[in-house]
Design a protein around this motif. Structure first.
Motif, PDB file in Angstrom:
ATOM      1  N   GLY A  48       0.795  -1.250  -0.133  1.00 56.87           N
ATOM      2  CA  GLY A  48      -0.231   0.035  -0.006  1.00 56.87           C
ATOM      3  C   GLY A  48       0.852   1.365  -0.116  1.00 56.87           C
ATOM      4  N   GLU A  83      -5.973  -7.463   8.381  1.00 54.98           N
ATOM      5  CA  GLU A  83      -6.526  -6.282   8.746  1.00 54.98           C
ATOM      6  C   GLU A  83      -6.491  -5.751  10.006  1.00 54.98           C
ATOM      7  OE1 GLU A  83     -10.511  -6.466   7.252  1.00 54.98           O
ATOM      8  OE2 GLU A  83     -10.992  -8.170   8.573  1.00 54.98           O
ATOM      9  N   ASP A  96      -3.235   4.220   7.799  1.00 51.41           N
ATOM     10  CA  ASP A  96      -3.524   4.211   6.539  1.00 51.41           C
ATOM     11  C   ASP A  96      -2.918   3.333   5.619  1.00 51.41           C
ATOM     12  OD1 ASP A  96      -5.561   6.173   7.013  1.00 51.41           O
ATOM     13  OD2 ASP A  96      -4.490   7.725   6.451  1.00 51.41           O
ATOM     14  N   LYS A  99      -3.713  -0.208   6.531  1.00 47.56           N
ATOM     15  CA  LYS A  99      -4.973  -0.612   5.973  1.00 47.56           C
ATOM     16  C   LYS A  99      -5.041  -1.120   4.332  1.00 47.56           C
ATOM     17  CE  LYS A  99      -7.851   2.806   5.557  1.00 47.56           C
ATOM     18  NZ  LYS A  99      -8.843   3.844   5.651  1.00 47.56           N
ATOM     19  N   PHE A 100      -4.125  -0.247   3.662  1.00 46.45           N
ATOM     20  CA  PHE A 100      -4.111  -0.470   2.248  1.00 46.45           C
ATOM     21  C   PHE A 100      -3.085  -1.782   2.016  1.00 46.45           C
ATOM     22  CE2 PHE A 100      -5.691   4.104   2.333  1.00 46.45           C
ATOM     23  CZ  PHE A 100      -6.902   3.800   1.601  1.00 46.45           C
ATOM     24  N   SER A 101      -2.599  -2.027   2.756  1.00 49.86           N
ATOM     25  CA  SER A 101      -1.480  -3.310   2.787  1.00 49.86           C
ATOM     26  C   SER A 101      -2.237  -4.623   3.171  1.00 49.86           C
ATOM     27  CB  SER A 101      -0.025  -3.002   3.468  1.00 49.86           C
ATOM     28  OG  SER A 101       0.355  -1.689   2.838  1.00 49.86           O
TER      29      SER A 101
END
Length: 269
Positions: A48, A83, A96, A99-101
């Motif tokens: 991410g 998550e 963030d 979360k995106f990874s």
């Protein structure tokens, strides 16, 4: 290298991230030291971050080609990130990123106690310097300069890290055929270029090792989830084919980038 093992299929272990220890804020993509379920610590590169999966693909291909050529690279692992990690992190930027990874990321074994390579304090053998310069010409790695060497000294040996800025053709993608046979002009800034006086010898040696089968084995390590890009028409399978063909064409025409590196070196000395 043992010829029998040259084309042996490469395998990458999978681990689960158990503990987020600390971010490494000197990196633009904010990698972090984590502990995995195997009890070891890794420098985690996040899907991410920054250039996303492309940086992980370059890291994976660059690291495993370097290892195949007998150069020292920390073990690479696929690291699964749950998550739940993003929910408990107080820092919003890191939250963030986590979360995106979620899912599969890439880890490099953490070399505890390693120090950054200092070209002013460490002399590198010309053959080793030539091997690293040749590798970075092949990979079009722009990030091995005196300002940022991306090399470590660990137990008195030179280790290569961070190949995420390599293979920059995949950021434009459409003209990969042309880029495959271009000289690598950025080699003039390589931290080891001045010592690399055995490029011709290395070229012969490395072209024997990097067969089409070897390249296929390395590229096939790329997880399919890293190749799903809605902005690109090609399927994940087709994109793997392009990586393989790019590298094979570059190896086949290596005299072009070797000559450019030799010319750049002559301008330095």
């Amino acid at each position: 290298m043992d010829e029998k093992n040259q084309n042996k299929p490469v395998s990458i272990r999978r681990v689960e991230v158990m503990r987020y220890i600390t971010p490494l804020r000197e990196g633009g993509s904010l990698p972090a030291i984590i502990e995995a379920d195997d009890g070891f610590q890794y420098v985690l590169k996040f899907r991410g971050a920054g250039q996303g999966e492309k940086a992980l693909i370059a890291e994976l291909i660059g690291g495993e080609i370097a290892r195949t050529l007998g150069l020292k690279v920390p073990e690479l692992v696929f690291a699964e990130l749950d998550e739940a990690f993003g929910r408990i992190e107080a820092d919003q930027e890191i939250q963030d990123l986590l979360k995106f990874s979620v899912g599969l990321n890439l880890g490099l074994h953490y070399l505890s106690g390693a120090i950054t390579f200092d070209p002013a304090a460490c002399q590198v053998d010309p053959l080793l310097a030539s091997k690293i310069v040749w590798l970075d010409c092949l990979l079009t790695n722009v990030d091995r300069t005196a300002r940022n060497t991306n090399m470590l000294m660990w137990h008195r040996e030179l280790w290569l890290i961070d190949h995420g800025a390599s293979l920059y053709f995949h950021h434009t993608w459409h003209n990969w055929e042309e880029q495959a046979t271009r000289p690598f002009m950025a080699i003039k800034d390589h931290v080891l270029l001045k010592d690399a006086n055995e490029l011709g010898k290395v070229d012969v040696l490395f072209k024997e090792i990097l067969t089409r089968e070897t390249i296929e084995n390395v590229v096939d390590l790329i997880p399919g989830s890293w190749l799903e890009d809605p902005s690109i028409d090609e399927s994940p399978l087709e994109r793997k084919r392009v990586y393989k063909e790019f590298l094979n064409r570059r190896i086949a025409s290596s005299e072009i980038f070797v000559k450019a590196a030799e010319n750049a070196r002559e301008a330095l000395i």
